[in-house]
Scaffold this active site. Structure first.
Site, PDB file in Angstrom:
ATOM      1  N   ARG A   4       0.816  -1.223   0.000  1.00 26.04           N
ATOM      2  CA  ARG A   4       0.000   0.000   0.000  1.00 26.04           C
ATOM      3  C   ARG A   4       0.845   1.267   0.000  1.00 26.04           C
ATOM      4  O   ARG A   4       0.398   2.327   0.445  1.00 26.04           O
ATOM      5  CB  ARG A   4      -0.986   0.001   1.173  1.00 26.04           C
ATOM      6  N   LYS A  15       3.734  11.265 -11.041  1.00 25.93           N
ATOM      7  CA  LYS A  15       2.868  10.476 -11.920  1.00 25.93           C
ATOM      8  C   LYS A  15       3.546   9.146 -12.215  1.00 25.93           C
ATOM      9  O   LYS A  15       4.694   9.108 -12.651  1.00 25.93           O
ATOM     10  CB  LYS A  15       2.620  11.204 -13.238  1.00 25.93           C
ATOM     11  N   GLU A  33      10.897  17.679 -24.391  1.00 22.08           N
ATOM     12  CA  GLU A  33      10.272  18.054 -23.120  1.00 22.08           C
ATOM     13  C   GLU A  33      10.925  19.306 -22.531  1.00 22.08           C
ATOM     14  O   GLU A  33      10.274  20.090 -21.839  1.00 22.08           O
ATOM     15  CB  GLU A  33      10.351  16.894 -22.125  1.00 22.08           C
ATOM     16  N   LYS A  72       8.644  22.560 -13.813  1.00 26.28           N
ATOM     17  CA  LYS A  72       7.695  21.507 -13.460  1.00 26.28           C
ATOM     18  C   LYS A  72       7.385  21.520 -11.968  1.00 26.28           C
ATOM     19  O   LYS A  72       6.227  21.345 -11.566  1.00 26.28           O
ATOM     20  CB  LYS A  72       8.227  20.131 -13.872  1.00 26.28           C
ATOM     21  N   GLU A 130      -3.352  17.405 -10.888  1.00 29.42           N
ATOM     22  CA  GLU A 130      -3.773  17.758 -12.247  1.00 29.42           C
ATOM     23  C   GLU A 130      -5.256  18.094 -12.321  1.00 29.42           C
ATOM     24  O   GLU A 130      -5.999  17.592 -13.165  1.00 29.42           O
ATOM     25  CB  GLU A 130      -3.432  16.619 -13.220  1.00 29.42           C
ATOM     26  N   ARG A 169      -1.767  22.043 -13.849  1.00 31.03           N
ATOM     27  CA  ARG A 169      -0.833  20.987 -14.226  1.00 31.03           C
ATOM     28  C   ARG A 169      -1.139  20.421 -15.612  1.00 31.03           C
ATOM     29  O   ARG A 169      -0.248  19.875 -16.263  1.00 31.03           O
ATOM     30  CB  ARG A 169      -0.828  19.866 -13.174  1.00 31.03           C
ATOM     31  N   ASN A 171       0.863  19.022 -20.349  1.00 26.97           N
ATOM     32  CA  ASN A 171       0.516  18.080 -21.415  1.00 26.97           C
ATOM     33  C   ASN A 171       0.561  18.725 -22.797  1.00 26.97           C
ATOM     34  O   ASN A 171       0.063  18.139 -23.767  1.00 26.97           O
ATOM     35  CB  ASN A 171      -0.874  17.488 -21.162  1.00 26.97           C
ATOM     36  N   HIS A 183       0.998  16.570 -25.803  1.00 26.42           N
ATOM     37  CA  HIS A 183       0.834  15.173 -25.411  1.00 26.42           C
ATOM     38  C   HIS A 183      -0.470  14.537 -25.907  1.00 26.42           C
ATOM     39  O   HIS A 183      -0.513  13.330 -26.115  1.00 26.42           O
ATOM     40  CB  HIS A 183       0.930  15.038 -23.889  1.00 26.42           C
ATOM     41  N   HIS A 186       0.345  11.275 -27.650  1.00 28.67           N
ATOM     42  CA  HIS A 186      -0.100   9.982 -27.132  1.00 28.67           C
ATOM     43  C   HIS A 186      -0.925   9.235 -28.178  1.00 28.67           C
ATOM     44  O   HIS A 186      -0.846   8.002 -28.289  1.00 28.67           O
ATOM     45  CB  HIS A 186      -0.926  10.171 -25.856  1.00 28.67           C
ATOM     46  N   HIS A 192       8.475   8.478 -27.307  1.00 28.05           N
ATOM     47  CA  HIS A 192       7.580   9.445 -26.670  1.00 28.05           C
ATOM     48  C   HIS A 192       7.942  10.887 -27.011  1.00 28.05           C
ATOM     49  O   HIS A 192       7.077  11.686 -27.399  1.00 28.05           O
ATOM     50  CB  HIS A 192       7.593   9.231 -25.151  1.00 28.05           C
TER      51      HIS A 192
END
Length: 375
Positions: free
Chosen positions: A128, A150, A192, A233, A243, A247, A251, A254, A258, A273
């Site tokens: 956990r 993330k 990036e 960032k 997000e 935030r 993206n 992206h 993606h 990527h």
């Protein structure tokens, strides 16, 4: 000659009790054990890495941990985006449990974004939630995926659709290890870096236009570019960790990117990527121009810089061809940034003036994609 005793650049991610440092500089893997032991005394560790990174850097990290009295086991996975899967996640989780690590022990992803996302996710769900320390070895991971918490894996439905927010205890960005990257991998990571200038730091983008060759060559400009990117960032993550607002600006490029990765089956021979993000950022600026939000000059400037460093900027740059506009739109609709079926994009009013655009009409996206596919 790099001075291994020189103080690294430091960026603080401010999240209250869960705040942590990003250390940036050459030869930090040799100091990783001491930095970890100082912050987390008495821990044991599992290093998660891929076969390529293990060959170059695993022994250095293991030696550093041993010197600091940290017992560590290693879990080695196959390189490439396809390791961000349920099957490989199970391998990593089993390896951590086989090592009998406890909740207070640490997982250390040593590698690029794939390993960081995969092992970070594992650390977030085993017992956990365990501690983890990011040791990113790609430029993309150092400036983006290792920072902000993330984590996740891909599925047949799309990229990063299964995961958790789980912050590391520390990020160790050794800039010297980037010298072992292929030119293609370094360029992909640079996409990036450029992104942070395009979001809301136009002065940084202008600095990159003048200094990108020095960033590629290494030295102080490389450390500066990575530190500026991490600070950008960190500032956003501190404002919007989960997000729910600002935030989403991270993206930029992206949503398109993606979709392209999904369309190519996450085949890194065709597209990695950062290359998808580069095309996505160029598309986002051209789409903004088509919507009369920004000047065509800005789109041309962005595309010119990305092309100058050797990054792809057009759909036709993807080898092997792409599906039609309607299928690409289907991939876009699977993206996490879709809310109740409405399309959300990061668009721009110019260089460094990005914003979140919600409820973008599907018809406009489809029309734009049809035009982009013909270019």
């Amino acid at each position: 000659m790099n001075d291994v005793n020189a103080a690294p650049a430091k960026v603080r991610v401010s999240l209250g009790a869960r705040s942590y440092d990003i250390l940036i500089g050459p030869d930090l893997l040799r100091r990783a054990g001491a930095e970890i032991a100082r912050r987390l005394p008495g821990v044991r560790a599992a290093i998660v890495t891929d076969a390529n990174v293990a060959e170059n850097h695993l022994a250095t990290l293991q030696g550093s941990l041993a010197d600091a009295g940290i017992e560590a086991s290693a879990i080695i996975v196959a390189p490439g985006e396809r390791s961000k899967s349920f099957a490989t996640l199970e391998e990593v989780v089993s390896g951590i449990l086989d090592a009998r690590l406890e909740r207070g022990d640490i997982v250390i992803p040593l590698g690029g974004g794939v390993v960081g996302d995969l092992a970070g996710f594992a650390s977030g769900i085993v017992r956990r939630g365990m501690h983890f320390v990011q040791a990113p070895t790609s430029l993309l991971a150092q400036v983006d995926s290792s920072v902000g918490g993330k984590t996740g894996i891909n599925t047949a439905h799309g990229k990063n659709l299964v995961g958790v927010f789980h912050q590391p205890q520390l990020v160790i960005a050794d800039t010297a290890v980037l010298d072992t990257l292929s030119p293609r991998e370094f360029r992909a990571g640079y996409a990036e870096v450029a992104k942070y200038g395009l979001i809301d730091r136009p002065e940084f983008f202008a600095w990159l236009e003048k200094n990108w060759q020095a960033v590629f060559a290494g030295g102080s400009e490389r450390v500066e570019a990575i530190a500026q990117s991490c600070q950008a960032k960190a500032d956003v993550v501190a404002r919007d960790e989960l997000e729910k607002g600002d935030r989403a600006l991270l993206n930029l490029g992206h949503t398109f990117g993606h979709a392209l990765e999904a369309a190519t089956g996450y085949d890194s021979a065709r597209l990695v990527h950062g290359e998808g993000v580069a095309i996505g950022m160029a598309l986002a600026h051209r789409f903004s121009t088509q919507l009369n939000l920004a000047s065509p000059d800005d789109a041309e400037r962005v595309e010119a810089h990305l092309a100058a460093v050797g990054l792809p900027t057009r759909l036709s740059d993807v080898p092997g061809g792409l599906p039609g506009a309607e299928q690409l739109l289907t991939y876009i609709a699977q993206d996490k940034k879709v809310s109740r079926g409405a399309l959300t994009f990061i668009l721009t009013r110019g260089v460094g003036q990005s914003f979140v655009a919600k409820d973008v009409p599907t018809s406009q996206v489809l029309s734009f994609l049809e035009g982009a596919l013909s270019q």
